[in-house]
Design a protein around this motif. Structure first.
Motif, short mmCIF file in Angstrom:
data_model
loop_
_atom_site.label_atom_id
_atom_site.label_comp_id
_atom_site.label_asym_id
_atom_site.label_seq_id
_atom_site.Cartn_x
_atom_site.Cartn_y
_atom_site.Cartn_z
N ASP A 169 0.89 -1.21 -0.21
CA ASP A 169 -0.09 -0.03 -0.18
C ASP A 169 0.90 1.32 0.11
O ASP A 169 1.98 1.15 0.40
N VAL A 170 0.35 2.16 -0.56
CA VAL A 170 1.14 3.47 -0.69
C VAL A 170 0.45 4.60 -0.26
O VAL A 170 -0.89 4.76 -0.57
N THR A 171 0.65 5.46 0.14
CA THR A 171 0.24 7.03 0.25
C THR A 171 0.91 8.00 -0.50
O THR A 171 2.08 8.05 -0.50
N VAL A 172 -0.06 8.84 -1.44
CA VAL A 172 0.55 9.70 -2.42
C VAL A 172 0.18 11.15 -2.15
O VAL A 172 -1.01 11.25 -2.04
N TYR B 96 -2.93 21.08 -1.92
CA TYR B 96 -2.61 19.61 -1.35
C TYR B 96 -3.61 18.67 -1.76
O TYR B 96 -4.95 18.83 -1.68
N SER B 97 -3.20 17.64 -2.06
CA SER B 97 -4.09 16.38 -2.46
C SER B 97 -3.52 14.99 -1.78
O SER B 97 -2.39 15.01 -1.69
N GLU B 98 -4.37 14.07 -1.65
CA GLU B 98 -3.74 12.89 -1.02
C GLU B 98 -4.49 11.64 -1.55
O GLU B 98 -5.76 11.65 -1.52
N LEU B 99 -3.89 10.63 -1.91
CA LEU B 99 -4.54 9.41 -2.40
C LEU B 99 -3.80 8.21 -1.47
O LEU B 99 -2.73 8.35 -1.06
N ILE B 100 -4.61 7.21 -1.22
CA ILE B 100 -4.19 6.04 -0.74
C ILE B 100 -4.52 4.81 -1.58
O ILE B 100 -5.72 4.72 -2.03
N TYR B 101 -3.50 4.00 -2.05
CA TYR B 101 -3.73 2.87 -2.91
C TYR B 101 -3.15 1.43 -2.26
O TYR B 101 -2.17 1.74 -1.84
N TYR B 102 -3.89 0.42 -2.65
CA TYR B 102 -3.33 -0.89 -2.60
C TYR B 102 -3.02 -1.56 -3.71
O TYR B 102 -3.92 -1.32 -4.85
N PHE B 103 -1.69 -2.07 -4.06
CA PHE B 103 -1.49 -2.99 -5.01
C PHE B 103 -1.41 -4.32 -4.73
O PHE B 103 -0.84 -4.58 -3.49
N ARG B 104 -1.93 -5.46 -5.42
CA ARG B 104 -1.96 -6.75 -5.20
C ARG B 104 -1.49 -7.61 -6.37
O ARG B 104 -1.81 -7.25 -7.36
N GLY C 197 5.39 4.31 0.92
CA GLY C 197 4.86 2.86 0.92
C GLY C 197 4.32 2.66 2.61
O GLY C 197 5.12 3.24 3.52
N GLY C 198 3.35 1.62 2.83
CA GLY C 198 3.18 1.12 4.06
C GLY C 198 4.34 0.54 4.87
O GLY C 198 5.45 0.21 4.46
N ALA C 199 4.02 0.40 6.23
CA ALA C 199 5.17 -0.09 7.09
C ALA C 199 5.48 -1.46 6.65
O ALA C 199 6.77 -1.94 6.93
N HIS C 200 4.61 -2.06 6.09
CA HIS C 200 4.86 -3.54 5.89
C HIS C 200 4.25 -3.98 4.44
O HIS C 200 3.03 -3.67 4.43
#
Length: 437
Positions: free
Chosen positions: A206-209, A269-277, A310-313
């Protein structure tokens, strides 16, 4: 009890044959039934007060008190706040094995409990039932071994309370803290819509952009601004266009978390959160690189700067262990569990779990079980189903199948050897893939 020669040679210690092993399995199921009321109350207590990742203080208290008070008195050695504030460890071993001279090293079997909930909709993934299954299966194994007329094989039953599966990866924190170092095989089960000994849970990143632009009056002098919301929208659309070239097994999903404060102010300012699998860590790295190119392209087009974190794990894909899942299916069928076909199992849809990381350090099984409802996970309907009385039958039946499988691991050295061999082969495949990169 009489036993066939081959079975007698392969069994350990006090269990001299398959017929006696079947009686032990029956006893484990009886012990779970005897504790059914207490186990149901445990599950309802967790379900009725849902808590988010790393904040499961009520669930932690309920579970540790459960093992501290489980009869006979002081039979479980409980470590609250084990490595994490809301994790715990409870251990039991036969009294004969606690002597300083006890040899060889006991076989360490781990039973995992999850208990965090989802924001807004509570236990819509049924983690209260996961906690119940782990606790029940451990009680079943302990009860069966306590009833042996002779000392059982050296074994230690370990229950690990693992917080933060939905967000953060508590099992990964515990891996890094050494909680899984001495475990030989681990067991847990997850509620679902069907019964499957294995599903190919995917690797996940996962990422925060974050986009940084420049505020300006939207009507008077918009040319002075740099629109961070435009960057977010472009990034979203870039990924949507990219989907045509994604593999069918890849998954990308996200949200725009912040898009500005007022229409007449160009968002700075803008912010997105995404998950990649993806099915493997190798493919996940390829997908992540392509997605990050989409994020950077949006920054370039809009004139904004971008920060990608990126996320912590990362969650690893779950490594299959065919020896374990076959033993589990054999025991489950004896209890009336009807499993989906192996082809459906291997090719069905799945999510991601930090249990995948566990399977890279110790052999494990993570079956899915039907709870009597057609509701889908992560919905309000599933929250209701997870707290229903109907779910109790299916949950305890699954716990019995896990306990019976654990007894097979204890008393069938050839099964344990097969489990370890499966683990090594799958790990070698993953290491080979990583080396190729």
């Amino acid at each position: 009890l009489k036993a066939g020669g081959e079975d007698k040679r392969s069994a350990r210690g006090a269990c001299n044959g398959r017929s006696e092993l079947e009686l032990l399995k029956l006893r484990s199921a009886e012990c779970i039934d005897e504790a059914a009321e207490r186990l149901g109350a445990l599950s309802r207590a967790i379900w009725s007060q849902p808590e988010l990742a790393y904040e499961e203080h009520h669930a932690h208290r309920v579970l540790t008190h459960f093992f501290e008070r489980e009869p006979p008195a002081a039979s479980w050695a409980v470590q609250p706040h084990y490595q994490l504030p809301t994790a715990f460890r409870a251990e039991w071993e036969p009294s004969e094995a606690r002597a300083p001279s006890a040899t060889p090293r006991p076989l360490h079997l781990g039973f995992l409990c999850e208990y965090d909930a989802l924001p807004g909709i509570g236990h819509a993934c049924g983690h209260n039932l996961i906690a119940e299954v782990g606790a029940a299966a451990a009680l079943g194994v302990r009860g069966a071994l306590e009833g042996l007329p002779r000392p059982p094989p050296p074994v230690k039953v370990v229950v690990l309370g693992t917080p933060a599966e939905e967000d953060g990866g508590g099992k990964i924190d515990l891996i890094e803290a050494g909680a899984f170092t001495n475990l030989d095989v681990v067991f847990m089960a997850h509620p679902s819509q069907e019964n499957a000994a294995y599903l190919p849970d995917m690797a996940e990143h996962d990422v925060t952009v974050k986009y940084y632009g420049k505020a300006s009056h939207s009507a008077s002098y918009p040319w002075e601004g740099l629109n961070a919301l435009d960057a977010a929208v472009l990034a979203y659309n870039n990924l949507s266009v990219f989907r045509q070239q994604m593999k069918p097994t890849w998954r990308v999903h996200g949200i725009i978390k912040n898009g500005g404060v007022k229409p007449n102010i160009i968002p700075s300012y803008s912010e997105l959160i995404y998950y990649f699998r993806a099915p493997s860590m190798k493919e996940l790295q390829v997908l992540t690189k392509k997605a990050e190119d989409c994020f950077r392209a949006a920054a370039l087009a809009s004139g904004c700067t971008v920060e990608i974190k990126g996320g912590a794990h990362d969650y690893y894909n779950v490594l299959p262990n065919k020896s374990l899942w076959k033993a589990y299916m054999e025991n489950g069928r004896k209890l009336g569990i009807e499993f989906i076909s192996e082809d459906t199992m291997l090719n069905g849809p799945s999510g991601s779990t930090d249990f995948g990381n566990v399977t890279f350090v110790v052999p494990g099984i993570h079956p899915y079980f039907h709870i009597g409802s057609n509701a889908l996970n992560h919905t309000e309907q599933y929250t209701e189903a997870a707290g229903s009385q109907e779910a109790q039958f299916y949950t305890l039946r699954t716990a019995k199948a896990l306990a019976m499988t654990a007894l097979d691991v204890i008393f069938k050295p050839e099964l344990l050897e097969g489990i370890r061999e499966d683990f090594k082969l799958k790990l070698q495949e993953e290491q080979f893939v990583n080396a190729v990169e």
